[in-house]
Design an enzyme around this catalytic site. Structure first.
Site, PDB file in Angstrom:
ATOM      1  N   GLY A  74       1.017  -0.997   0.300  1.00  0.00           N
ATOM      2  CA  GLY A  74      -0.014   0.159   0.394  1.00  0.00           C
ATOM      3  C   GLY A  74       0.707   0.930  -0.113  1.00  0.00           C
ATOM      4  N   ARG A 133       1.161  -5.158  -5.346  1.00  0.00           N
ATOM      5  CA  ARG A 133       1.138  -6.452  -4.774  1.00  0.00           C
ATOM      6  C   ARG A 133       1.338  -7.143  -5.092  1.00  0.00           C
ATOM      7  NH1 ARG A 133      -0.992  -3.460   0.497  1.00  0.00           N
ATOM      8  NH2 ARG A 133      -3.112  -2.072  -0.591  1.00  0.00           N
ATOM      9  N   ASP A 158       4.226  -4.313   6.173  1.00  0.00           N
ATOM     10  CA  ASP A 158       4.131  -5.417   6.575  1.00  0.00           C
ATOM     11  C   ASP A 158       5.245  -6.569   5.716  1.00  0.00           C
ATOM     12  OD1 ASP A 158       4.032  -7.666   9.267  1.00  0.00           O
ATOM     13  OD2 ASP A 158       2.134  -8.426   7.767  1.00  0.00           O
ATOM     14  N   THR A 217       3.443   2.603   6.663  1.00  0.00           N
ATOM     15  CA  THR A 217       2.247   2.222   5.983  1.00  0.00           C
ATOM     16  C   THR A 217       1.339   3.294   7.469  1.00  0.00           C
ATOM     17  OG1 THR A 217       0.654   0.732   6.149  1.00  0.00           O
ATOM     18  CG2 THR A 217       2.672   0.711   8.165  1.00  0.00           C
ATOM     19  N   ARG A 238      -6.441  -1.755   8.097  1.00  0.00           N
ATOM     20  CA  ARG A 238      -6.141  -2.793   8.151  1.00  0.00           C
ATOM     21  C   ARG A 238      -6.300  -3.782   9.725  1.00  0.00           C
ATOM     22  NH1 ARG A 238      -1.704  -5.467   4.651  1.00  0.00           N
ATOM     23  NH2 ARG A 238      -3.087  -4.984   2.875  1.00  0.00           N
TER      24      ARG A 238
HETATM   25  P1  ADP Z   1       2.469  -3.641   2.707  1.00  0.00           P
HETATM   26  O1  ADP Z   1       3.718  -4.077   2.382  1.00  0.00           O
HETATM   27  O2  ADP Z   1       1.741  -2.898   2.518  1.00  0.00           O
HETATM   28  O3  ADP Z   1       2.165  -4.742   4.137  1.00  0.00           O
HETATM   29  P2  ADP Z   1       1.539  -6.770   1.250  1.00  0.00           P
HETATM   30  O4  ADP Z   1       0.811  -6.786   2.409  1.00  0.00           O
HETATM   31  O5  ADP Z   1       0.482  -6.237  -0.092  1.00  0.00           O
HETATM   32  O6  ADP Z   1       1.598  -4.762   1.915  1.00  0.00           O
HETATM   33  O7  ADP Z   1       2.674  -7.041   0.635  1.00  0.00           O
HETATM   34  C1  ADP Z   1       3.298  -6.251  -0.542  1.00  0.00           C
HETATM   35  C2  ADP Z   1       4.016  -7.353  -1.181  1.00  0.00           C
HETATM   36  O8  ADP Z   1       5.137  -7.819  -0.417  1.00  0.00           O
HETATM   37  C3  ADP Z   1       3.260  -7.956  -1.489  1.00  0.00           C
HETATM   38  O9  ADP Z   1       2.413  -8.068  -2.387  1.00  0.00           O
HETATM   39  C4  ADP Z   1       4.605  -9.151  -1.658  1.00  0.00           C
HETATM   40  O10 ADP Z   1       4.617  -8.809  -3.280  1.00  0.00           O
HETATM   41  C5  ADP Z   1       5.334  -9.163  -0.801  1.00  0.00           C
HETATM   42  N1  ADP Z   1       5.066 -10.006   0.184  1.00  0.00           N
HETATM   43  C6  ADP Z   1       4.578 -10.533   0.766  1.00  0.00           C
HETATM   44  N2  ADP Z   1       4.381 -11.443   1.929  1.00  0.00           N
HETATM   45  C7  ADP Z   1       5.706 -11.758   1.167  1.00  0.00           C
HETATM   46  C8  ADP Z   1       6.077 -12.910   1.722  1.00  0.00           C
HETATM   47  N3  ADP Z   1       5.223 -13.754   3.071  1.00  0.00           N
HETATM   48  N4  ADP Z   1       7.183 -13.698   0.977  1.00  0.00           N
HETATM   49  C9  ADP Z   1       7.696 -13.004   0.090  1.00  0.00           C
HETATM   50  N5  ADP Z   1       6.862 -11.668  -0.064  1.00  0.00           N
HETATM   51  C10 ADP Z   1       6.136 -11.193   0.170  1.00  0.00           C
HETATM   52  O1  F6P Z   2      -2.146  -1.538   4.722  1.00  0.00           O
HETATM   53  C1  F6P Z   2      -2.527  -0.093   4.358  1.00  0.00           C
HETATM   54  C2  F6P Z   2      -3.969   0.053   3.777  1.00  0.00           C
HETATM   55  O2  F6P Z   2      -4.699   0.988   3.153  1.00  0.00           O
HETATM   56  C3  F6P Z   2      -5.225  -0.940   5.020  1.00  0.00           C
HETATM   57  O3  F6P Z   2      -5.635   0.101   5.689  1.00  0.00           O
HETATM   58  C4  F6P Z   2      -6.074  -1.004   4.095  1.00  0.00           C
HETATM   59  O4  F6P Z   2      -6.732  -1.776   4.481  1.00  0.00           O
HETATM   60  C5  F6P Z   2      -5.407  -1.885   2.185  1.00  0.00           C
HETATM   61  O5  F6P Z   2      -4.513  -1.250   2.255  1.00  0.00           O
HETATM   62  C6  F6P Z   2      -6.122  -1.374   1.607  1.00  0.00           C
HETATM   63  O6  F6P Z   2      -5.312  -1.999   0.146  1.00  0.00           O
HETATM   64  P1  F6P Z   2      -6.106  -1.761  -1.026  1.00  0.00           P
HETATM   65  O7  F6P Z   2      -4.945  -0.868  -1.755  1.00  0.00           O
HETATM   66  O8  F6P Z   2      -5.721  -2.996  -1.734  1.00  0.00           O
HETATM   67  O9  F6P Z   2      -7.954  -1.810  -1.274  1.00  0.00           O
END
Ligand code: ADP
Ligand code: F6P
Length: 319
Positions: free
Chosen positions: A11, A72, A103, A125, A171
């Site tokens: 995000g 993502r 995260d 974030t 989230r």
């Molecule tokens: P954020 O970083 O905002 O929490 P996401 O949870 O969607 O967003 O994670 C971002 C990206 O990080 C994922 O789309 C993926 O490419 C990578 N990622 C997340 N978890 C893993 C994992 N367990 N192993 C490898 N890559 C990961």
């Molecule tokens: O992690 C940031 C965040 O904006 C969360 O607060 C929310 O649940 C999620 O991303 C929304 O994700 P997306 O942009 O994929 O709709």
């Protein structure tokens, strides 16, 4: 270290650009080349690399979003995806990586580390749900954006003597709801970390109206419950006029606050210092105003508790 890469992932959050700028300029100061990779881990897999020079990061410190774009990318969770990414990093001679994201992105950073690429994570974030740092980049701006929105809702809520349920992001965490609820003087703050009874919420709203309040504002974290359902229940139980607002993605946009720009500049600069000094597999953070450095694995194994003192204060002040 002669050449490093940087991605923004997951995000987006206001301040990502300020972090990119800091990384590029600090690295060039040390004589290190920087490659930006588009769309997070997806760009690593698709070989979407671009060399960043000093002027490529001009005029971005004040912009929301990310000039490197973000995505993502589930493919990076697979062995095949990771292999492709490693091959591309090798082909470009990238010796270290900086991952700006939340995260999930830190989990991806941990994978890179495990595969032998020295990697530094920068917590970014609006959810502010990453431990070992008081603030993540983007949180302060999002708090201010939400408070600004609630101020506007409050005007119309008062004119119509209505109850508003305002859903904020976060989230599975309630940090954004707690900070925005306190800062906007909400009557009730509902967060996933603390169980609640809607009967109590209704009683509090009714008491407020009885003692002359002209409106009621309930800030609910998206992870706590459905705001639509809460609105229905409150309407049924109290017969008060209720409206629901889901603030949604506007919370992720906008020009970053000065606080977030400074945080991003400090984190970006520190991340480069660490790679230059051959420190690897760490996340930078800020605790009580001081920069701190912790193992990414340690960060991923922990969770960030809600600030209960702040929650109790918000509760007391809202009577
Ligand atoms: P954020 O970083 O905002 O929490 P996401 O949870 O969607 O967003 O994670 C971002 C990206 O990080 C994922 O789309 C993926 O490419 C990578 N990622 C997340 N978890 C893993 C994992 N367990 N192993 C490898 N890559 C990961
Ligand atoms: O992690 C940031 C965040 O904006 C969360 O607060 C929310 O649940 C999620 O991303 C929304 O994700 P997306 O942009 O994929 O709709």
């Amino acid at each position: 270290m002669k050449r490093i890469g940087v991605i923004t992932s997951g995000g987006d959050a206001p301040g990502m650009n300020a972090a990119i700028r800091a990384i590029v300029r600090k690295a060039i100061f040390y004589g290190i080349e920087v490659y930006g990779i588009h769309r997070g881990f997806m760009g690593l897999i698709n070989s979407d690399f671009i060399k960043l020079d000093i002027s490529s990061v001009g005029d971005i410190i004040h912009r929301g979003g990310t000039v490197l774009l973000t995505a993502r990318c589930d493919e990076f969770k697979t062995e095949e995806g990771q292999e492709k990414a490693l091959k591309n990093l090798e082909a470009f001679g990238i010796e270290g990586m900086i991952v700006i994201g939340g995260d999930g992105s830190l989990r991806g950073a941990n994978v890179l580390s495990k595969q032998g690429i020295p990697t530094i994570g920068i917590p970014t974030t609006i959810d502010n749900d990453i431990p070992f740092t008081d603030n993540c980049i983007g949180f302060d701006t999002a708090v201010n954006t939400v408070v600004d929105a609630v101020n506007k809702v409050r005007d119309t809520a008062t004119s119509h003597e209505r109850t508003f349920i305002i859903e904020v992001m976060g989230r599975a965490a309630g940090h954004l709801a707690l900070y925005t609820g306190l800062a906007s003087g909400a009557e009730t703050i509902l967060v996933p970390e603390i169980p609640f009874d809607l009967n109590d919420v209704c009683t509090k709203i009714e008491k407020g109206y009885i003692r002359g309040k002209l409106h009621s504002i309930i800030v609910v974290a998206e992870g706590a419950a459905s705001s639509i359902e809460i609105g229905k229940v409150i309407k049924e139980k109290t017969d008060l006029e209720t409206r629901v607002i889901i603030l949604g993605h506007l919370q992720r946009g906008g020009t970053p606050s000065a606080h977030d720009r400074i945080l991003a500049s400090r984190f970006g600069g520190k991340a480069v210092d660490l790679l230059k000094d051959n420190v690897r597999d760490k996340m930078v953070g800020l605790i009580k105003g001081e920069l701190v450095v912790n193992d990414i694995e340690k960060v991923l194994a922990a969770s960030k508790p809600l600030d209960m003192e702040l929650y109790r204060l918000a509760d007391i002040l809202s009577f």
